[in-house]
Design an enzyme around this catalytic site. Sequence first.
Site, PDB file in Angstrom:
ATOM      1  CG  HIS A  16       5.865  -9.043   8.312  1.00 15.01           C
ATOM      2  ND1 HIS A  16       6.771  -8.181   7.766  1.00 15.01           N
ATOM      3  CD2 HIS A  16       4.712  -8.343   8.457  1.00 15.01           C
ATOM      4  CE1 HIS A  16       6.194  -7.003   7.598  1.00 15.01           C
ATOM      5  NE2 HIS A  16       4.942  -7.066   8.010  1.00 15.01           N
ATOM      6  CG  ASP A  73      -3.396  -8.168   9.507  1.00 10.96           C
ATOM      7  OD1 ASP A  73      -3.798  -7.082   9.952  1.00 10.96           O
ATOM      8  OD2 ASP A  73      -2.837  -8.292   8.405  1.00 10.96           O
ATOM      9  CG  HIS A  87      -0.893  -5.307   2.239  1.00 14.65           C
ATOM     10  ND1 HIS A  87      -0.276  -5.125   3.442  1.00 14.65           N
ATOM     11  CD2 HIS A  87      -0.779  -4.102   1.582  1.00 14.65           C
ATOM     12  CE1 HIS A  87       0.198  -3.887   3.507  1.00 14.65           C
ATOM     13  NE2 HIS A  87      -0.105  -3.246   2.396  1.00 14.65           N
ATOM     14  NE  ARG A 102       2.619  -3.855  13.114  1.00  7.67           N
ATOM     15  CZ  ARG A 102       2.433  -3.917  11.801  1.00  7.67           C
ATOM     16  NH1 ARG A 102       1.869  -2.901  11.166  1.00  7.67           N
ATOM     17  NH2 ARG A 102       2.810  -4.976  11.105  1.00  7.67           N
ATOM     18  CB  SER A 136      -0.971  -0.003   1.179  1.00  2.51           C
ATOM     19  OG  SER A 136      -0.348  -0.406   2.360  1.00  2.51           O
TER      20      SER A 136
HETATM   21  N1  CMX Z   1       1.412 -19.956   6.361  1.00  5.59           N
HETATM   22  C1  CMX Z   1       1.878 -20.859   5.486  1.00  5.59           C
HETATM   23  N2  CMX Z   1       2.905 -20.649   4.668  1.00  5.59           N
HETATM   24  C2  CMX Z   1       3.514 -19.469   4.768  1.00  5.59           C
HETATM   25  C3  CMX Z   1       3.119 -18.479   5.685  1.00  5.59           C
HETATM   26  C4  CMX Z   1       2.003 -18.762   6.509  1.00  5.59           C
HETATM   27  N3  CMX Z   1       1.520 -17.862   7.345  1.00  5.59           N
HETATM   28  N4  CMX Z   1       3.932 -17.412   5.545  1.00  5.59           N
HETATM   29  C5  CMX Z   1       4.800 -17.726   4.560  1.00  5.59           C
HETATM   30  N5  CMX Z   1       4.544 -18.963   4.084  1.00  5.59           N
HETATM   31  C6  CMX Z   1       5.183 -19.632   2.972  1.00  5.59           C
HETATM   32  C7  CMX Z   1       5.009 -18.791   1.697  1.00  5.59           C
HETATM   33  O1  CMX Z   1       3.708 -18.979   1.127  1.00  5.59           O
HETATM   34  C8  CMX Z   1       6.125 -19.282   0.855  1.00  5.59           C
HETATM   35  O2  CMX Z   1       5.742 -20.523   0.310  1.00  5.59           O
HETATM   36  P1  CMX Z   1       6.160 -20.924  -1.187  1.00  5.59           P
HETATM   37  O3  CMX Z   1       7.655 -20.997  -1.158  1.00  5.59           O
HETATM   38  O4  CMX Z   1       5.502 -22.245  -1.386  1.00  5.59           O
HETATM   39  O5  CMX Z   1       5.643 -19.862  -2.099  1.00  5.59           O
HETATM   40  C9  CMX Z   1       7.223 -19.538   1.882  1.00  5.59           C
HETATM   41  O6  CMX Z   1       6.570 -19.698   3.149  1.00  5.59           O
HETATM   42  C10 CMX Z   1       8.232 -18.424   1.997  1.00  5.59           C
HETATM   43  O7  CMX Z   1       7.542 -17.203   2.232  1.00  5.59           O
HETATM   44  P2  CMX Z   1       8.219 -16.032   3.087  1.00  5.59           P
HETATM   45  O8  CMX Z   1       9.433 -15.571   2.334  1.00  5.59           O
HETATM   46  O9  CMX Z   1       8.403 -16.437   4.485  1.00  5.59           O
HETATM   47  O10 CMX Z   1       7.079 -14.945   3.076  1.00  5.59           O
HETATM   48  P3  CMX Z   1       6.844 -13.779   2.026  1.00  5.59           P
HETATM   49  O11 CMX Z   1       7.756 -12.652   2.377  1.00  5.59           O
HETATM   50  O12 CMX Z   1       6.857 -14.275   0.621  1.00  5.59           O
HETATM   51  O13 CMX Z   1       5.334 -13.395   2.333  1.00  5.59           O
HETATM   52  C11 CMX Z   1       3.479 -12.923   3.753  1.00  5.59           C
HETATM   53  C12 CMX Z   1       4.980 -12.705   3.523  1.00  5.59           C
HETATM   54  C13 CMX Z   1       2.995 -12.005   4.862  1.00  5.59           C
HETATM   55  C14 CMX Z   1       2.710 -12.566   2.457  1.00  5.59           C
HETATM   56  C15 CMX Z   1       3.255 -14.414   4.128  1.00  5.59           C
HETATM   57  O14 CMX Z   1       3.934 -14.687   5.331  1.00  5.59           O
HETATM   58  C16 CMX Z   1       1.801 -14.803   4.242  1.00  5.59           C
HETATM   59  O15 CMX Z   1       1.175 -15.122   3.217  1.00  5.59           O
HETATM   60  N6  CMX Z   1       1.222 -14.742   5.494  1.00  5.59           N
HETATM   61  C17 CMX Z   1      -0.183 -14.995   5.699  1.00  5.59           C
HETATM   62  C18 CMX Z   1      -0.995 -13.788   5.256  1.00  5.59           C
HETATM   63  C19 CMX Z   1      -0.816 -12.621   6.234  1.00  5.59           C
HETATM   64  O16 CMX Z   1      -0.878 -12.783   7.431  1.00  5.59           O
HETATM   65  N7  CMX Z   1      -0.623 -11.391   5.674  1.00  5.59           N
HETATM   66  C20 CMX Z   1      -0.588 -10.170   6.496  1.00  5.59           C
HETATM   67  C21 CMX Z   1       0.769  -9.480   6.475  1.00  5.59           C
HETATM   68  C22 CMX Z   1       0.725  -8.246   7.317  1.00  5.59           C
HETATM   69  C23 CMX Z   1       0.637  -6.979   6.505  1.00  5.59           C
HETATM   70  O17 CMX Z   1      -0.230  -6.820   5.659  1.00  5.59           O
HETATM   71  O18 CMX Z   1       1.443  -6.075   6.764  1.00  5.59           O
END
Ligand code: CMX
Length: 427
Positions: free
Chosen positions: A309, A364, A263, A318, A233
């Site tokens: 994250h 979240d 996000h 937070r 964002s």
């Molecule tokens: N559950 C399961 N798998 C997860 C995970 C979770 N909560 N968080 C990361 N992973 C997985 C990823 O999907 C990725 O899998 P692939 O290799 O198969 O694609 C792997 O672990 C590596 O990811 P990462 O480098 O640790 O995480 P990213 O930086 O790519 O993504 C985020 C970060 C937040 C999108 C991810 O942790 C996620 O999808 N979390 C759940 C959704 C969430 O809570 N989002 C809110 C974020 C807060 C905000 O908006 O500021």
Amino acid sequence: MPTLKEKLAEQIPALREEVKDLVKQHGDKEVDKITVAQIFGGLRGVKSLVCDTSSVPPERGLLIRGIPVIELADKLPEEIFYLLLTGELPDEESLKLLMQDLKKRRKVPDYVWKVLKAMPKDSHPMCMLNTAILVMEKESVFKKQYDKGLKKEDYWIYTLEDALNLVARVPIIAAGIYRMKYNKGPRIPSDPKLDMGADFAKMLGIKDPKGEFVKLMRLYLVLHSDHESGNVSAATVQTVASALSDLYYALSAGLNGLAGPLHGLANQECLKFVLDLKKHFKGVPTDEQLREFAWDWLNSGKVIPGYGHAVLRITDPRFDAFLKFGQTYCANDQIFQIVEKIFNVVPKVLMEQGKAKDPWPNVDAGSGALLWHYGMKEFDYYTVLFAVSRTLGVTAQTVIARAIGMPIVRPKSVTTQWIKEKVSQQS
Ligand code: CMX
């Protein structure tokens, strides 16, 4: 006592000089490099943006102007807005002046409500909010002044006008959307006697006999206000605003990114996850039941919402602040108890799975349970609360970017073929 605008006018010339000197003296120095994995990996970790309002060291979490967010948890959102912009917390008089100024701006044009009413009944509340912000574009003071002719050094002055108007109006629109979308009755007018958080809580119309929901709204607005500028964002707001599109265009665009499930939408997904658990186990599951449920969830290819994250490598402070609030005010609520239980079990499961770089809860993971506790059960609305808060940070970021004369954003893209050739030359 200077107003916020006068304070910024004092600070900005030095800030501008500082940046100019830095680029002049060190413009050709390297501060980072980029790998092929980063190019194909969402530019994760690439240091290529400047954001002075806040920073997020992976092992510490959010610092607003260098202050850990946990130390700011009892401040008013207005104080945070002042801090984001100036780097200082306001004294009593400066805070009063800012609050008076914002109160004068708490007016939403009538056509906004007409547009919202004309939208399909099943529009997502984030789509409603972002449409309302966009339709107000014609109110932009920056745009009007720019069309008349404006010196670059003065861009920030009218951007600040837009920022203040948006910060004052977005909570009213958001509360109006809540009342309209969920048939809560007529809109509740803004109360000029109240601070932003208390006014927002009142306009939502949630029953609050003990004044706890007001406290939660203030905390909510503080905790989500800013998270440096690399997130979807904030980066979108900065990119759109860099074309000198006004803040109405830029904010609406950025909040469209916030509406994505990876996000800001994650908070609604989190509560869904918690409610699914409660339904499935008819109450609070045991650790073992939860462990199995989490594994089944992961094995079906889904992410555990609220965990992981892109930057953080610790429990998000937070989340800690929300947890503390829950432990103080709703410790006996089963939904909150499930949130605590997930916190005890899920990080270990994610560590065992070994994929997520950060197995800890983010902002979240717990907030939805608190909203649910106070009767705000429409969880597709939760991202709107995030958006109201994030308006503080991204508008402040834009004022600063305009103040230091940041140019239009234009990184270079390359083709996959170009990358292949580049790496083959190296090997
Ligand atoms: N559950 C399961 N798998 C997860 C995970 C979770 N909560 N968080 C990361 N992973 C997985 C990823 O999907 C990725 O899998 P692939 O290799 O198969 O694609 C792997 O672990 C590596 O990811 P990462 O480098 O640790 O995480 P990213 O930086 O790519 O993504 C985020 C970060 C937040 C999108 C991810 O942790 C996620 O999808 N979390 C759940 C959704 C969430 O809570 N989002 C809110 C974020 C807060 C905000 O908006 O500021």
